[in-house]
Scaffold this motif. Sequence first.
Motif, PDB file in Angstrom:
ATOM      1  N   TYR A   1      64.505 -26.505  51.622  1.00  0.00           N
ATOM      2  CA  TYR A   1      65.496 -26.492  50.559  1.00  0.00           C
ATOM      3  C   TYR A   1      65.528 -27.857  49.898  1.00  0.00           C
ATOM      4  CZ  TYR A   1      67.507 -21.977  51.746  1.00  0.00           C
ATOM      5  OH  TYR A   1      67.699 -20.632  51.940  1.00  0.00           O
TER       6      TYR A   1
ATOM      7  N   ARG B   1      59.099 -21.640  58.295  1.00  0.00           N
ATOM      8  CA  ARG B   1      60.186 -22.458  57.751  1.00  0.00           C
ATOM      9  C   ARG B   1      60.185 -22.446  56.229  1.00  0.00           C
ATOM     10  NH1 ARG B   1      61.241 -28.038  60.874  1.00  0.00           N
ATOM     11  NH2 ARG B   1      62.935 -27.094  62.009  1.00  0.00           N
ATOM     12  N   ASP B   2      61.359 -22.654  55.695  1.00  0.00           N
ATOM     13  CA  ASP B   2      61.523 -22.899  54.264  1.00  0.00           C
ATOM     14  C   ASP B   2      62.041 -24.309  54.097  1.00  0.00           C
ATOM     15  OD1 ASP B   2      60.803 -20.388  53.073  1.00  0.00           O
ATOM     16  OD2 ASP B   2      62.669 -19.549  53.847  1.00  0.00           O
TER      17      ASP B   2
ATOM     18  N   LEU C   1      69.682 -25.580  43.463  1.00  0.00           N
ATOM     19  CA  LEU C   1      69.206 -25.457  44.835  1.00  0.00           C
ATOM     20  C   LEU C   1      67.918 -24.648  44.807  1.00  0.00           C
ATOM     21  CD1 LEU C   1      69.582 -25.894  47.870  1.00  0.00           C
ATOM     22  CD2 LEU C   1      70.940 -23.775  47.914  1.00  0.00           C
TER      23      LEU C   1
ATOM     24  N   VAL D   1      67.965 -20.758  43.927  1.00  0.00           N
ATOM     25  CA  VAL D   1      68.966 -20.010  44.675  1.00  0.00           C
ATOM     26  C   VAL D   1      70.282 -20.061  43.910  1.00  0.00           C
ATOM     27  CG1 VAL D   1      70.194 -19.821  46.866  1.00  0.00           C
ATOM     28  CG2 VAL D   1      67.807 -20.588  46.837  1.00  0.00           C
TER      29      VAL D   1
ATOM     30  N   THR E   1      64.723 -25.171  57.024  1.00  0.00           N
ATOM     31  CA  THR E   1      65.452 -24.114  57.719  1.00  0.00           C
ATOM     32  C   THR E   1      64.447 -23.160  58.341  1.00  0.00           C
ATOM     33  OG1 THR E   1      65.541 -22.642  55.809  1.00  0.00           O
ATOM     34  CG2 THR E   1      67.378 -24.170  56.089  1.00  0.00           C
TER      35      THR E   1
ATOM     36  N   LYS F   1      64.308 -23.324  46.881  1.00  0.00           N
ATOM     37  CA  LYS F   1      63.781 -22.952  48.196  1.00  0.00           C
ATOM     38  C   LYS F   1      62.290 -22.682  48.042  1.00  0.00           C
ATOM     39  CE  LYS F   1      64.205 -19.005  51.301  1.00  0.00           C
ATOM     40  NZ  LYS F   1      64.972 -17.784  51.553  1.00  0.00           N
TER      41      LYS F   1
ATOM     42  N   ALA G   1      58.441 -20.797  44.447  1.00  0.00           N
ATOM     43  CA  ALA G   1      59.769 -21.311  44.793  1.00  0.00           C
ATOM     44  C   ALA G   1      60.807 -20.347  44.253  1.00  0.00           C
ATOM     45  CB  ALA G   1      59.965 -22.703  44.203  1.00  0.00           C
ATOM     46  N   LYS G   2      62.041 -20.563  44.684  1.00  0.00           N
ATOM     47  CA  LYS G   2      63.153 -19.765  44.175  1.00  0.00           C
ATOM     48  C   LYS G   2      64.298 -20.693  43.836  1.00  0.00           C
ATOM     49  CE  LYS G   2      62.062 -15.601  46.710  1.00  0.00           C
ATOM     50  NZ  LYS G   2      62.479 -14.602  47.659  1.00  0.00           N
TER      51      LYS G   2
ATOM     52  N   SER H   1      68.624 -14.963  43.463  1.00  0.00           N
ATOM     53  CA  SER H   1      67.609 -16.005  43.306  1.00  0.00           C
ATOM     54  C   SER H   1      66.696 -15.659  42.143  1.00  0.00           C
ATOM     55  CB  SER H   1      66.798 -16.184  44.591  1.00  0.00           C
ATOM     56  OG  SER H   1      66.085 -15.010  44.885  1.00  0.00           O
TER      57      SER H   1
END
Length: 135
Positions: A83, A80-81, A94, A10, A74, A96, A7-8, A16
């Motif tokens: 969020y 897709r990612d 946040l 953001v 998204t 991702k 994960a990141k 990130s």
Amino acid sequence: MIQGLPAKLVGVHATSLPMIMNLRYEPSDPYVVHAAFTTDADSDESVEWIIGRDLLIDGLEGPAGEGDVRIWPTGEEGCRDLYILLNPPSGTALLKAPAQEFKAFLQETEAVVPRGAELGHSDFDRLLAHFLAEG
């Protein structure tokens, strides 16, 4: 069942921070997924959130949630990612993560406890003891 996902976190200006999101599902607590976030795989320090399993499932298809947790996909199908916006009173984060890995994890949880059959798997004695201990 436990699964670690990349994960990141953001940040502003397209920055990130790579993270690991360890997802845990317990059939005795079938309505939720425990998500522990850490920046280092070897670290014992993490931040844990409890997120509704239905919220995660719904968030894979479109915007879901209100209040402290909001989720939305998204990108194009296949890449897709997902969020996840965590918005407690103390700040906002946040995150991702790859939606496909979330989907695979959630499908595994549904194989253990099908969606709609959670009530038959709930450990009410444990839940009652938890609530009484907090009071």
